[in-house]
Motif scaffolding. Structure first.
Motif, PDB file in Angstrom:
ATOM      1  N   UNK A 246       0.814  -1.193  -0.078  1.00  0.00           N
ATOM      2  CA  UNK A 246      -0.199  -0.060   0.151  1.00  0.00           C
ATOM      3  C   UNK A 246       0.829   1.328  -0.101  1.00  0.00           C
ATOM      4  N   UNK A 247       2.072   0.996  -0.389  1.00  0.00           N
ATOM      5  CA  UNK A 247       2.914   2.526  -0.403  1.00  0.00           C
ATOM      6  C   UNK A 247       3.301   2.985  -1.561  1.00  0.00           C
ATOM      7  N   UNK A 248       3.960   4.070  -1.748  1.00  0.00           N
ATOM      8  CA  UNK A 248       4.151   4.527  -2.928  1.00  0.00           C
ATOM      9  C   UNK A 248       5.608   4.453  -3.349  1.00  0.00           C
ATOM     10  N   UNK A 249       6.115   4.944  -4.649  1.00  0.00           N
ATOM     11  CA  UNK A 249       7.347   4.706  -5.260  1.00  0.00           C
ATOM     12  C   UNK A 249       8.026   6.061  -5.788  1.00  0.00           C
ATOM     13  N   UNK A 250       9.314   6.023  -5.187  1.00  0.00           N
ATOM     14  CA  UNK A 250      10.037   7.294  -6.259  1.00  0.00           C
ATOM     15  C   UNK A 250      11.213   6.560  -6.873  1.00  0.00           C
ATOM     16  N   UNK A 251      11.277   6.957  -8.231  1.00  0.00           N
ATOM     17  CA  UNK A 251      12.218   6.575  -9.280  1.00  0.00           C
ATOM     18  C   UNK A 251      12.893   7.877  -9.690  1.00  0.00           C
ATOM     19  N   UNK A 252      13.917   7.398 -10.657  1.00  0.00           N
ATOM     20  CA  UNK A 252      14.432   8.681 -11.673  1.00  0.00           C
ATOM     21  C   UNK A 252      15.942   8.358 -11.617  1.00  0.00           C
ATOM     22  N   UNK A 253      16.602   9.223 -12.259  1.00  0.00           N
ATOM     23  CA  UNK A 253      18.167   9.207 -12.534  1.00  0.00           C
ATOM     24  C   UNK A 253      18.753   9.316 -11.286  1.00  0.00           C
ATOM     25  N   UNK A 254      18.258  10.185 -10.404  1.00  0.00           N
ATOM     26  CA  UNK A 254      18.919  10.560  -9.041  1.00  0.00           C
ATOM     27  C   UNK A 254      19.183   9.203  -8.311  1.00  0.00           C
ATOM     28  N   UNK A 255      18.190   8.652  -8.004  1.00  0.00           N
ATOM     29  CA  UNK A 255      18.537   7.446  -7.055  1.00  0.00           C
ATOM     30  C   UNK A 255      19.359   6.168  -7.628  1.00  0.00           C
ATOM     31  N   UNK A 256      18.922   6.122  -9.213  1.00  0.00           N
ATOM     32  CA  UNK A 256      19.082   4.851  -9.908  1.00  0.00           C
ATOM     33  C   UNK A 256      20.531   4.540  -9.753  1.00  0.00           C
ATOM     34  N   UNK A 257      20.798   3.041  -9.362  1.00  0.00           N
ATOM     35  CA  UNK A 257      22.253   2.706  -9.447  1.00  0.00           C
ATOM     36  C   UNK A 257      22.347   1.450 -10.206  1.00  0.00           C
ATOM     37  N   UNK A 258      21.558   1.247 -11.269  1.00  0.00           N
ATOM     38  CA  UNK A 258      21.800  -0.203 -11.820  1.00  0.00           C
ATOM     39  C   UNK A 258      22.829   0.093 -13.164  1.00  0.00           C
ATOM     40  N   UNK A 259      23.024  -1.013 -13.960  1.00  0.00           N
ATOM     41  CA  UNK A 259      23.857  -1.021 -14.987  1.00  0.00           C
ATOM     42  C   UNK A 259      23.640  -0.156 -16.313  1.00  0.00           C
ATOM     43  N   UNK A 260      22.347   0.202 -16.390  1.00  0.00           N
ATOM     44  CA  UNK A 260      21.905   1.003 -17.427  1.00  0.00           C
ATOM     45  C   UNK A 260      21.944   2.398 -17.487  1.00  0.00           C
ATOM     46  N   UNK A 261      21.755   3.173 -18.541  1.00  0.00           N
ATOM     47  CA  UNK A 261      21.660   4.764 -18.380  1.00  0.00           C
ATOM     48  C   UNK A 261      20.318   5.001 -18.760  1.00  0.00           C
ATOM     49  N   UNK A 262      19.344   4.753 -18.033  1.00  0.00           N
ATOM     50  CA  UNK A 262      17.875   5.126 -18.617  1.00  0.00           C
ATOM     51  C   UNK A 262      17.509   6.500 -18.719  1.00  0.00           C
ATOM     52  N   UNK A 263      16.492   6.610 -19.169  1.00  0.00           N
ATOM     53  CA  UNK A 263      15.824   8.054 -19.144  1.00  0.00           C
ATOM     54  C   UNK A 263      14.746   8.123 -18.096  1.00  0.00           C
ATOM     55  N   UNK A 264      14.680   9.139 -17.518  1.00  0.00           N
ATOM     56  CA  UNK A 264      13.828   9.352 -16.460  1.00  0.00           C
ATOM     57  C   UNK A 264      12.064   8.655 -16.728  1.00  0.00           C
ATOM     58  N   UNK A 265      11.571   8.916 -17.845  1.00  0.00           N
ATOM     59  CA  UNK A 265      10.513   8.263 -18.298  1.00  0.00           C
ATOM     60  C   UNK A 265      10.435   7.181 -18.357  1.00  0.00           C
ATOM     61  N   UNK A 266      11.560   6.264 -18.857  1.00  0.00           N
ATOM     62  CA  UNK A 266      11.606   4.802 -18.694  1.00  0.00           C
ATOM     63  C   UNK A 266      11.441   4.286 -17.382  1.00  0.00           C
ATOM     64  N   UNK A 267      12.008   4.965 -16.517  1.00  0.00           N
ATOM     65  CA  UNK A 267      12.025   4.354 -14.899  1.00  0.00           C
ATOM     66  C   UNK A 267      10.565   4.741 -14.365  1.00  0.00           C
ATOM     67  N   UNK A 268       9.999   5.683 -14.952  1.00  0.00           N
ATOM     68  CA  UNK A 268       8.505   5.936 -14.333  1.00  0.00           C
ATOM     69  C   UNK A 268       7.631   4.834 -15.238  1.00  0.00           C
ATOM     70  N   UNK A 269       7.933   4.643 -16.317  1.00  0.00           N
ATOM     71  CA  UNK A 269       7.149   3.623 -16.996  1.00  0.00           C
ATOM     72  C   UNK A 269       7.226   2.346 -16.582  1.00  0.00           C
ATOM     73  N   UNK A 270       8.386   1.639 -15.996  1.00  0.00           N
ATOM     74  CA  UNK A 270       8.521   0.436 -15.441  1.00  0.00           C
ATOM     75  C   UNK A 270       7.764   0.443 -14.127  1.00  0.00           C
ATOM     76  N   UNK A 271       7.488   1.497 -13.499  1.00  0.00           N
ATOM     77  CA  UNK A 271       6.647   1.432 -12.267  1.00  0.00           C
ATOM     78  C   UNK A 271       5.143   1.116 -12.511  1.00  0.00           C
ATOM     79  N   UNK A 272       4.908   2.225 -13.613  1.00  0.00           N
ATOM     80  CA  UNK A 272       3.302   1.939 -14.235  1.00  0.00           C
ATOM     81  C   UNK A 272       3.132   0.590 -14.470  1.00  0.00           C
TER      82      UNK A 272
END
Length: 303
Positions: A246-272
Motif C-alpha cells: 500500500x505504499x508509493x514509489x520514487x524512481x528517477x535518474x537521481x537514485x538509480x544505480x543499476x547497469x543502464x543509463x535509462x531516461x527518467x520516463x523509462x523508469x517511471x514507465x517501469x513502475x506503471x
C-alpha cells in the motif's frame, strides 16, 4: 496481500548529483527539466523532484530560489497540477537553518510549492574505495534536533505539507514522536530512502528492511514511499514490495544505480507497468494531492 484500495503515487527524481558523463540524458537546463517532467507526468508521475546546479555540499549552505522557480513557473504553466519538491543544502559549518531553508520559503510565498522539506536527522557521507571500505571523508549531512524542529514549524507556518526524508531509522523516531504528540503539520509523506551497499546511509532495499520501517510507523496511517539509492528500485524488487503493502514509489535518474543509463520516463514507465501487473491504479496529481492532504497550485500564502 496486494493492497489495491488506494492509487499509487509515483514521484520522479530527475537529476540529483548525477553528472552528464554518468548519464547523458540527465536534465539540468531549464527546458530539459520542464520537458522531462512533463513527459514523466504524461505516463504517470504525480510528484516531481529535482536539483539545480547549486551543490548540496556547497561552500555557502544556500540555494538560489530563482534557479528552482524559473523552470517550475514554465512547468506549472503547462501542468498546473504538478506537485513539486526541491532539495536543501548541507550546512558547511555555522550557516543558520533559516538561510538553508530560505529558497523554500521564497517559493512558498510565490505559491509554487505545496510541500516543503523536513530532513529530521544527520548521517555521514562517503563513497567506497577500491577495496570496498568507505573513504575517510568529513562530509556530514547535518540536521540537528533544532533544525528538524525548524523544518516542521516552517512548513506549518507556510501551510505546506512535508516531504519527510528518512535516511536512517532514527529519523522515523523523531517524526513518530511528533505524531504521537499530535504536533505534525497536516499533509505530507514519509520517504524511506534505502541504500545499496555502495551507499553510506540507509537500510538495504529489501522486504525485511521495509517491514522494519513499517513496524515503526504501524497504526499511524501516514503515507509513505520507497526509493532505492544506488540500486534499481523496480529491478531489486523493492518497488513491488511497496506496491503490495500500500505504499508509493520514487524512481528517477537521481537514485538509480543499476547497469543502464535509462531516461527518467523509462523508469517511471517501469513502475506503471509493474503496478498494472499487480492491479494497483496510478494516482493522478489531483488524487495524489488528496491522498497527501496538500493544497493545489497556485498555493495560497498568508503572511
Amino acid at each position: 496481500m496486494i493492497q489495491t484500495h488506494q492509487p499509487l503515487i509515483i514521484e520522479v527524481s530527475l537529476n540529483g548529483s548525477v553528472k552528464p558523463e554518468q548519464n547523458p540524458t540527465v536534465p539540468y537546463d531549464d527546458d530539459d527539466i520542464v520537458a522531462q517532467a512533463v513527459e514523466c507526468m504524461e505516463v504517470g508521475a504525480a510528484l516531481v523532484h529535482n536539483h539545480t546546479r547549486d551543490p548540496v555540499f556547497g561552500p555557502t549552505g544556500s540555494m538560489d530560489a530563482e534557479d528552482y522557480a524559473r523552470p517550475w513557473r514554465k512547468l506549472l504553466a503547462i501542468r498546473p497540477d504538478a506537485i513539486l519538491t526541491p532539495t536543501m543544502p548541507a550546512d558547511p559549518g555555522g550557516v543558520p537553518v533559516e538561510v538553508r531553508f530560505a529558497h523554500i520559503e521564497a517559493m512558498a510565498k510565490e505559491g509554487l510549492i505545496a510541500q516543503g522539506l523536513c530532513d529530521p536527522g544527520s548521517f555521514s557521507v562517503s563513497v567506497p574505495l577500491e577495496d570496498g571500505v568507505f573513504a575517510p571523508t568529513d562530509l556530514v549531512y547535518r540536521n540537528d534536533a533544532h533544525d528538524s524542529h525548524y523544518y516542521v514549524e516552517a512548513c506549518r507556518r507556510l501551510k505546506l505539507g512535508m516531504s519527510i526524508s528518512i535516511f536512517e531509522p532514527g529519523f522515523v523516531k523523531f517524526i513518530m514522536a511528533l505524531h504521537r504528540a499530535g504536533k505534525l503539520p497536516p499533509g505530507g509523506i514519509m520517504k524511506f530512502y534505502f541504500g545499496a551497499d555502495c551507499m553510506s546511509f540507509g537500510l538495504p532495499p529489501t522486504a525485511k528492511a521495509l517491514d522494519a520501517y513499517l513496524e515503526m510507523i504501524e497504526g499511524s496511517n501516514l503515507p509513505w514511499s520507497v526509493s532505492a539509492f544506488g540500486d534499481d528500485c523496480v529491478g531489486c524488487g523493492l518497488a513491488e514490495e511497496a506496491i503490495k503493502r500500500g505504499g508509493h514509489v520514487q524512481v528517477g535518474i537521481e537514485p538509480y544505480g543499476g547497469p543502464r543509463t535509462p531516461r527518467n520516463v523509462e523508469l517511471v514507465q517501469e513502475v506503471v507497468d509493474l503496478a498494472g501487473r499487480l492491479g494497483r491504479p496510478i494516482a493522478t496529481p489531483a488524487q495524489a494531492a488528496q491522498i497527501l492532504n496538500l493544497p493545489t497550485y497556485p498555493v495560497p500564502f498568508e503572511a
